[in-house]
Scaffold this motif. Structure first.
Motif, PDB file in Angstrom:
ATOM      1  N   MET A   1       0.851  -1.175   0.000  1.00  0.00           N
ATOM      2  CA  MET A   1       0.000   0.000   0.000  1.00  0.00           C
ATOM      3  C   MET A   1       0.902   1.245   0.000  1.00  0.00           C
ATOM      4  SD  MET A   1      -3.523   0.343   1.383  1.00  0.00           S
ATOM      5  CE  MET A   1      -4.274   1.326   2.610  1.00  0.00           C
ATOM      6  N   ASN A   2       0.593   2.205  -0.864  1.00  0.00           N
ATOM      7  CA  ASN A   2       1.389   3.431  -0.897  1.00  0.00           C
ATOM      8  C   ASN A   2       0.723   4.529  -0.065  1.00  0.00           C
ATOM      9  OD1 ASN A   2      -0.476   4.964  -2.515  1.00  0.00           O
ATOM     10  ND2 ASN A   2       0.262   3.858  -4.315  1.00  0.00           N
ATOM     11  N   ILE A   3       1.441   5.600   0.107  1.00  0.00           N
ATOM     12  CA  ILE A   3       0.971   6.669   0.999  1.00  0.00           C
ATOM     13  C   ILE A   3      -0.335   7.298   0.534  1.00  0.00           C
ATOM     14  CG2 ILE A   3       2.273   8.596   0.002  1.00  0.00           C
ATOM     15  CD1 ILE A   3       2.852   9.245   3.114  1.00  0.00           C
ATOM     16  N   ILE A   4      -0.512   7.415  -0.779  1.00  0.00           N
ATOM     17  CA  ILE A   4      -1.754   7.998  -1.301  1.00  0.00           C
ATOM     18  C   ILE A   4      -2.944   7.115  -0.901  1.00  0.00           C
ATOM     19  CG2 ILE A   4      -3.029   8.607  -3.408  1.00  0.00           C
ATOM     20  CD1 ILE A   4      -0.777  10.597  -2.641  1.00  0.00           C
ATOM     21  N   ASN A   5      -2.792   5.814  -1.012  1.00  0.00           N
ATOM     22  CA  ASN A   5      -3.873   4.909  -0.601  1.00  0.00           C
ATOM     23  C   ASN A   5      -4.111   5.000   0.906  1.00  0.00           C
ATOM     24  OD1 ASN A   5      -3.763   4.189  -3.265  1.00  0.00           O
ATOM     25  ND2 ASN A   5      -3.389   2.030  -2.908  1.00  0.00           N
ATOM     26  N   GLU A   6      -3.034   5.108   1.665  1.00  0.00           N
ATOM     27  CA  GLU A   6      -3.152   5.192   3.128  1.00  0.00           C
ATOM     28  C   GLU A   6      -3.870   6.461   3.580  1.00  0.00           C
ATOM     29  OE1 GLU A   6       0.765   4.779   4.834  1.00  0.00           O
ATOM     30  OE2 GLU A   6       1.069   2.830   3.870  1.00  0.00           O
ATOM     31  N   LEU A   7      -3.756   7.528   2.812  1.00  0.00           N
ATOM     32  CA  LEU A   7      -4.378   8.801   3.180  1.00  0.00           C
ATOM     33  C   LEU A   7      -5.902   8.756   3.102  1.00  0.00           C
ATOM     34  CD1 LEU A   7      -1.973  11.374   1.521  1.00  0.00           C
ATOM     35  CD2 LEU A   7      -2.428  11.100   3.968  1.00  0.00           C
ATOM     36  N   GLY A   8      -6.436   7.794   2.387  1.00  0.00           N
ATOM     37  CA  GLY A   8      -7.888   7.670   2.293  1.00  0.00           C
ATOM     38  C   GLY A   8      -8.530   8.861   1.614  1.00  0.00           C
ATOM     39  N   ILE A   9      -9.606   9.371   2.213  1.00  0.00           N
ATOM     40  CA  ILE A   9     -10.425  10.426   1.609  1.00  0.00           C
ATOM     41  C   ILE A   9      -9.648  11.722   1.373  1.00  0.00           C
ATOM     42  CG2 ILE A   9     -11.373  11.377   3.760  1.00  0.00           C
ATOM     43  CD1 ILE A   9     -13.430  10.678   0.595  1.00  0.00           C
ATOM     44  N   LEU A  10      -8.610  11.977   2.178  1.00  0.00           N
ATOM     45  CA  LEU A  10      -7.822  13.191   1.987  1.00  0.00           C
ATOM     46  C   LEU A  10      -7.178  13.233   0.597  1.00  0.00           C
ATOM     47  CD1 LEU A  10      -6.765  15.834   3.193  1.00  0.00           C
ATOM     48  CD2 LEU A  10      -4.844  14.524   4.149  1.00  0.00           C
ATOM     49  N   ALA A  11      -6.899  12.072   0.048  1.00  0.00           N
ATOM     50  CA  ALA A  11      -6.235  11.991  -1.256  1.00  0.00           C
ATOM     51  C   ALA A  11      -7.208  11.639  -2.387  1.00  0.00           C
ATOM     52  CB  ALA A  11      -5.103  10.968  -1.189  1.00  0.00           C
ATOM     53  N   ILE A  12      -8.491  11.950  -2.210  1.00  0.00           N
ATOM     54  CA  ILE A  12      -9.484  11.579  -3.226  1.00  0.00           C
ATOM     55  C   ILE A  12      -9.126  12.130  -4.608  1.00  0.00           C
ATOM     56  CG2 ILE A  12     -11.070  13.467  -2.623  1.00  0.00           C
ATOM     57  CD1 ILE A  12     -13.381  11.543  -3.397  1.00  0.00           C
ATOM     58  N   ALA A  13      -8.721  13.393  -4.683  1.00  0.00           N
ATOM     59  CA  ALA A  13      -8.392  13.983  -5.985  1.00  0.00           C
ATOM     60  C   ALA A  13      -7.190  13.277  -6.617  1.00  0.00           C
ATOM     61  CB  ALA A  13      -8.127  15.480  -5.847  1.00  0.00           C
ATOM     62  N   ALA A  14      -6.184  12.969  -5.812  1.00  0.00           N
ATOM     63  CA  ALA A  14      -5.000  12.273  -6.336  1.00  0.00           C
ATOM     64  C   ALA A  14      -5.360  10.876  -6.838  1.00  0.00           C
ATOM     65  CB  ALA A  14      -3.921  12.185  -5.260  1.00  0.00           C
ATOM     66  N   ARG A  15      -6.219  10.197  -6.087  1.00  0.00           N
ATOM     67  CA  ARG A  15      -6.610   8.843  -6.506  1.00  0.00           C
ATOM     68  C   ARG A  15      -7.467   8.874  -7.765  1.00  0.00           C
ATOM     69  NH1 ARG A  15      -8.130   4.884  -1.757  1.00  0.00           N
ATOM     70  NH2 ARG A  15      -7.925   3.444  -3.489  1.00  0.00           N
ATOM     71  N   LEU A  16      -8.373   9.835  -7.869  1.00  0.00           N
ATOM     72  CA  LEU A  16      -9.178   9.960  -9.083  1.00  0.00           C
ATOM     73  C   LEU A  16      -8.299  10.311 -10.281  1.00  0.00           C
ATOM     74  CD1 LEU A  16     -12.311  11.818  -7.685  1.00  0.00           C
ATOM     75  CD2 LEU A  16     -12.245   9.482  -8.598  1.00  0.00           C
ATOM     76  N   GLN A  17      -7.336  11.205 -10.058  1.00  0.00           N
ATOM     77  CA  GLN A  17      -6.414  11.573 -11.130  1.00  0.00           C
ATOM     78  C   GLN A  17      -5.583  10.366 -11.564  1.00  0.00           C
ATOM     79  OE1 GLN A  17      -3.888  14.881 -10.165  1.00  0.00           O
ATOM     80  NE2 GLN A  17      -3.015  14.989 -12.201  1.00  0.00           N
ATOM     81  N   ARG A  18      -5.096   9.597 -10.596  1.00  0.00           N
ATOM     82  CA  ARG A  18      -4.298   8.405 -10.898  1.00  0.00           C
ATOM     83  C   ARG A  18      -5.128   7.391 -11.689  1.00  0.00           C
ATOM     84  NH1 ARG A  18      -2.005   5.588  -5.708  1.00  0.00           N
ATOM     85  NH2 ARG A  18      -4.155   4.916  -5.555  1.00  0.00           N
ATOM     86  N   LEU A  19      -6.355   7.176 -11.271  1.00  0.00           N
ATOM     87  CA  LEU A  19      -7.248   6.238 -11.962  1.00  0.00           C
ATOM     88  C   LEU A  19      -7.517   6.721 -13.389  1.00  0.00           C
ATOM     89  CD1 LEU A  19      -9.062   3.735 -11.861  1.00  0.00           C
ATOM     90  CD2 LEU A  19     -10.856   5.180 -10.874  1.00  0.00           C
ATOM     91  N   ALA A  20      -7.809   8.025 -13.529  1.00  0.00           N
ATOM     92  CA  ALA A  20      -8.058   8.582 -14.861  1.00  0.00           C
ATOM     93  C   ALA A  20      -6.828   8.430 -15.756  1.00  0.00           C
ATOM     94  CB  ALA A  20      -8.460  10.054 -14.753  1.00  0.00           C
TER      95      ALA A  20
END
Length: 163
Positions: free
Chosen positions: A1-20
């Protein structure tokens, strides 16, 4: 698990951007596998003009939900590729009307069968217990009611009043 995943909801924009970004990269590979040189970022404009053959710049921007400067940037790229053309509106010379070129229409014809494959693959990805497409629609509706920023302001004001 990386730090972005660990951050949960705080990193929603980063996770959506990564998925896109992952989906865009694979989209390029799918197009290339089918002999099509196409940037997925062009899709919203191309598809819109396929469905609504002639629109003003402002109308294109509204249809795809992008800012005017972002839309202009995409239109310039598509014009450089000779996939779209523009001309002045006969009734209002200030308006620039956009439409697909013959090259653009021909490309759409080649892309349509590929879109069917992409739809099937995307449905497999998103048909999960929490269906991503339904969840995105729900979040978009929530943001229409009150934006992320507006919600944060209300929370900050409530926190401030408790002090």
């Amino acid at each position: 698990m990386n730090i972005i995943n660990e951050l949960g909801i705080l990193a929603i924009a980063a996770r959506l951007q990564r998925l896109a970004e992952q989906i865009r990269k694979d989209g390029v590979l799918i197009y290339k596998a089918n002999g099509i040189d196409f940037e997925p970022k062009w899709f919203p404009v191309m598809y819109t003009l396929h469905v609504k053959p002639i629109l003003s710049v402002v109308e294109v921007s509204a249809e795809i939900g992008y800012s005017h400067p972002s839309t202009i940037s995409l239109l310039k790229e598509l014009e450089k590729q000779k996939l779209i053309k523009s001309g002045k509106d006969k009734s209002d010379e200030r308006k620039r009307m956009i439409q697909l070129t013959e090259k653009g229409r021909s490309l759409i014809k080649r892309m349509e069968p590929v879109w069917e494959v992409m739809i099937a693959a995307a449905e497999q990805l998103t048909e999960t217990e929490n269906n991503l497409m339904k969840a995105m629609a729900e979040v978009e509706q929530q943001m229409e009611v009150q934006s992320f920023y507006q919600r944060a302001k209300v929370i900050m004001a409530a926190d401030e009043s408790r002090k």
